[in-house]
Design an enzyme around this catalytic site. Structure first.
Site, PDB file in Angstrom:
ATOM      1  N   GLY A 129     -15.499  46.101  79.749  1.00 16.67           N
ATOM      2  CA  GLY A 129     -15.406  45.784  78.400  1.00 16.67           C
ATOM      3  C   GLY A 129     -14.588  44.380  78.103  1.00 16.67           C
ATOM      4  CD  GLN A 130     -10.746  42.630  81.480  1.00 20.73           C
ATOM      5  OE1 GLN A 130     -10.482  41.510  81.723  1.00 20.73           O
ATOM      6  NE2 GLN A 130     -10.467  43.519  82.352  1.00 20.73           N
ATOM      7  NE  ARG A 131     -12.408  38.299  72.435  1.00 24.85           N
ATOM      8  CZ  ARG A 131     -13.155  38.567  71.610  1.00 24.85           C
ATOM      9  NH1 ARG A 131     -14.526  38.101  71.320  1.00 24.85           N
ATOM     10  NH2 ARG A 131     -12.722  39.343  70.496  1.00 24.85           N
ATOM     11  CB  ILE A 151     -16.720  41.732  81.517  1.00 28.17           C
ATOM     12  CG1 ILE A 151     -15.626  41.347  82.455  1.00 28.17           C
ATOM     13  CG2 ILE A 151     -17.852  42.295  82.315  1.00 28.17           C
ATOM     14  CD1 ILE A 151     -14.782  42.570  83.137  1.00 28.17           C
TER      15      ILE A 151
END
Ligand SMILES: Nc1nc2c(ncn2[C@@H]2O[C@H](COP(=O)(O)OP(=O)(O)OP(=O)(O)O)[C@@H](O)[C@H]2O)c(=O)[nH]1
Ligand SMILES: [Mg+2]
Lengths: 187, 364
Positions: free
Chosen positions: A75-77, A79
């Protein structure tokens, strides 16, 4: 994919000989929301050594005689732009929220509303886990429903479920909703 | 309809064993497998590669169906006939199923990657008498390597069994009109791992495992070692990979294409299929024959094992020859001796394993 191949692959799929019904479930949400923790909990695995996801994880769990193939994508920005590559043929979207991270409610609401508009998720049922309820600072499910304007979602079935992925509390209730609402419809 | 779908299945099976299918598929897998490690987490790049794989399979099947004139309906009918549901045919379908099954696809790629890494390391080891220091990392790579090798051997034995059964099935089926079975096989086997694709494989694509735990490494470490950071020595060695590729039987492509024409392959698969579908069961009817079969199989496996060992020796012979050419680093006698002892141990282990596998295989 060409029409022929669609038919072709669907038949080939049957060749696998599984009579079991399968569901494709995608787990999304901001980084640190608890997606991987939830995934491991579903698979009855240890939830202590989880690191931020750089790619994606898949687990297949059997539930009420169904095979659930659950895809957990980082969920990292950086990704998030890749999320849409994983939405095809999805039977259910599970969206995980860190209920104690009020600062990012707006951000998570925005991501969710963008997802909802994706062509591949048209009409796909939505289960929201209001995670980390074990933390005293956690907002309740109804506060989150308000904050995210969930009642404006009228184009699909949705449900919000308070839970703690770490302790497992509430997780089963969410799964039951799946079996009552999705599985029956699919059959 | 039954007969109609029979020839369709036959044709499909033939195609899935033919070079037209196997070569592009194997090329793809060998070219793309190097980023696939066996970490639990998947890299985003896997998805892209899986997509490309789907497109390739789609294109191949489309062309084939057009060429042969199989309609979608015929294909569907054929696939749903009991005939096509046999285990043997399903094995042929594995690479097709992998288009729809990411997990299956991934395991295919990981397997191939490990296999290629291992081959590369083996070549290096055999040419140098030992692994150059840059590849050992000061740890027990070799014992892990051995394990990998066991796995491959296992694969070989499994393959042997399949080949054997095929052989039997084919004899059963073709026996009356044999004459010269190998007339049409003249041409070189399907794949020899030549040229660019092999060279492109390991050194070209560095592996980024995105900084995760260091324990269960084997594939990661070995791919690391083959990556460009390795010394000149290493990269030269890696380039020799194609030469040795032949002897090791890879798990990926179905076996029969190597020495049989597509037709024969199809026939043998079908014979198997027929048996499994219960249409006729020549073997099962006779218990005496059954016993004989077991014996034959055992003998066959023994032969396979011996072949494998012979191959090993041959390779060793070659590597000795190479070592005789003066090398910058003088290899002292003890080193070579040490290895031959090690080799011996390995051979013993291998023998042991072969016996065990043999037992298992025969029991089934
Ligand atoms: N207190 C509490 N902590 C949780 C809970 N669920 C997850 N966590 C913690 O939250 C952190 C992030 O969890 P992850 O499962 O890695 O989150 P993620 O959504 O997979 O994050 P990305 O992989 O970066 O997208 C970890 O330290 C977890 O232990 C929960 O229910 N309660
Ligand atoms: Mg994660």
């Amino acid at each position: 994919m060409g029409e022929i191949q669609k038919g072709l692959f669907s038949v080939i799929e049957k060749l696998k000989g599984t009579t079991e019904q399968e569901l494709r479930i995608v787990l999304l949400g901001l980084d640190n929301a608890g997606k991987t923790t939830l995934l491991k909990k579903l698979a009855s695995e240890d939830v202590n050594m989880i690191t931020p996801t750089q790619g994606f994880n898949i687990k297949s769990v059997t539930f009420h005689g169904m095979k659930l193939n659950v895809w957990d994508i980082g969920g990292q920005r950086k990704i998030r732009p890749f999320w849409k590559k994983y939405l095809e043929n999805t039977d259910l979207l599970i969206y995980v929220i860190d209920s104690a991270d009020k600062k990012r409610f707006e951000e998570t609401g925005l991501e969710l509303s963008e997802l909802i508009d994706e062509e591949n998720l048209k009409g796909v049922p939505l289960l929201i886990f209001a995670n980390k309820q074990d933390l005293t600072t956690a907002s309740t499910a109804s506060e989150i429903t308000e904050g995210l304007n969930l009642h404006t979602y009228r184009d699909r079935e949705w449900q919000i479920q308070a839970c703690s992925a770490i302790s497992g509390e509430g997780v089963q209730d969410g799964m039951n909703w799946i079996s009552n609402n999705i599985v029956k419809k699919k059959k | 309809m039954a007969e109609d779908s029979e020839w369709v299945v036959e044709s499909i099976a033939g195609y899935l064993g033919s070079p037209e299918w196997l070569i592009p598929l194997t090329d793809f897998i060998e070219n793309k497998c190097s980023v696939f490690d066996d970490e639990e987490e998947n890299k985003l790049s896997y998805t892209e590669i899986h997509q490309q794989y789907k497109q390739l399979v789609e294109k191949l099947l489309e062309n084939y169906m057009q060429e042969v004139g199989i309609s979608e309906q015929q294909f569907l009918d054929a696939c749903s006939s009991p005939f096509a549901k046999s285990k043997t045919l399903q094995a042929l379908f594995q690479p097709v199923l992998a288009t729809n099954d990411f997990q299956l696809f991934r395991s295919l790629m990981v397997q191939k990657n490990v296999e290629l890494q291992l081959q590369a390391l083996r070549v290096i080891k055999e040419r140098n008498g030992a692994l150059p220091e840059c590849l050992t990392d000061g740890t027990d790579v070799m014992s892990e390597l051995e394990q990998q090798e066991m796995q491959i051997l296992q694969e070989v034995l499994k393959r042997s069994k399949e080949e054997y059964e095929e052989e039997i099935a084919r004899r059963e089926h073709v026996a009356p009109k044999v004459g010269s079975t190998s007339a049409s096989l003249g041409e070189e086997p399907v794949r020899n791992g030549t040229g660019p694709q092999a060279a492109a494989h390991t050194p070209a694509q560095p592996i980024n495992s995105l900084g995760k735990k260091e324990d269960k490494v084997i594939s990661e470490r070995s791919s690391d070692s083959a990556s460009p950071k390795a010394s000149d020595n290493c990269s030269t060695e890696t380039r020799t990979l194609p030469a040795v590729r032949v002897p090791v039987k890879g798990p990926a492509p179905p076996p029969m294409s190597r020495e049989k024409t597509a037709n024969q392959a199809a026939e043998s698969w079908l014979e198997e299929a027929r048996k499994e579908a219960g249409i006729s069961k020549p073997f099962r009817e006779l218990t005496v024959a059954q016993q004989e079969e077991l014996q034959q199989r055992a003998e066959y496996l023994r032969q396979q094992r011996d072949k494998l060992q012979a191959l090993k020796k041959e390779q060793k012979g070659k590597s000795v020859a190479v070592e005789e050419t003066p090398s910058p680093t003088p290899t002292p006698a003890p080193a070579t001796q040490e290895i031959s002892v090690e080799e011996k141990k390995k051979l013993q282990k291998r023998k042991h394993l072969a016996e065990k596998l043999k037992e298992e295989v025969i029991k089934k």
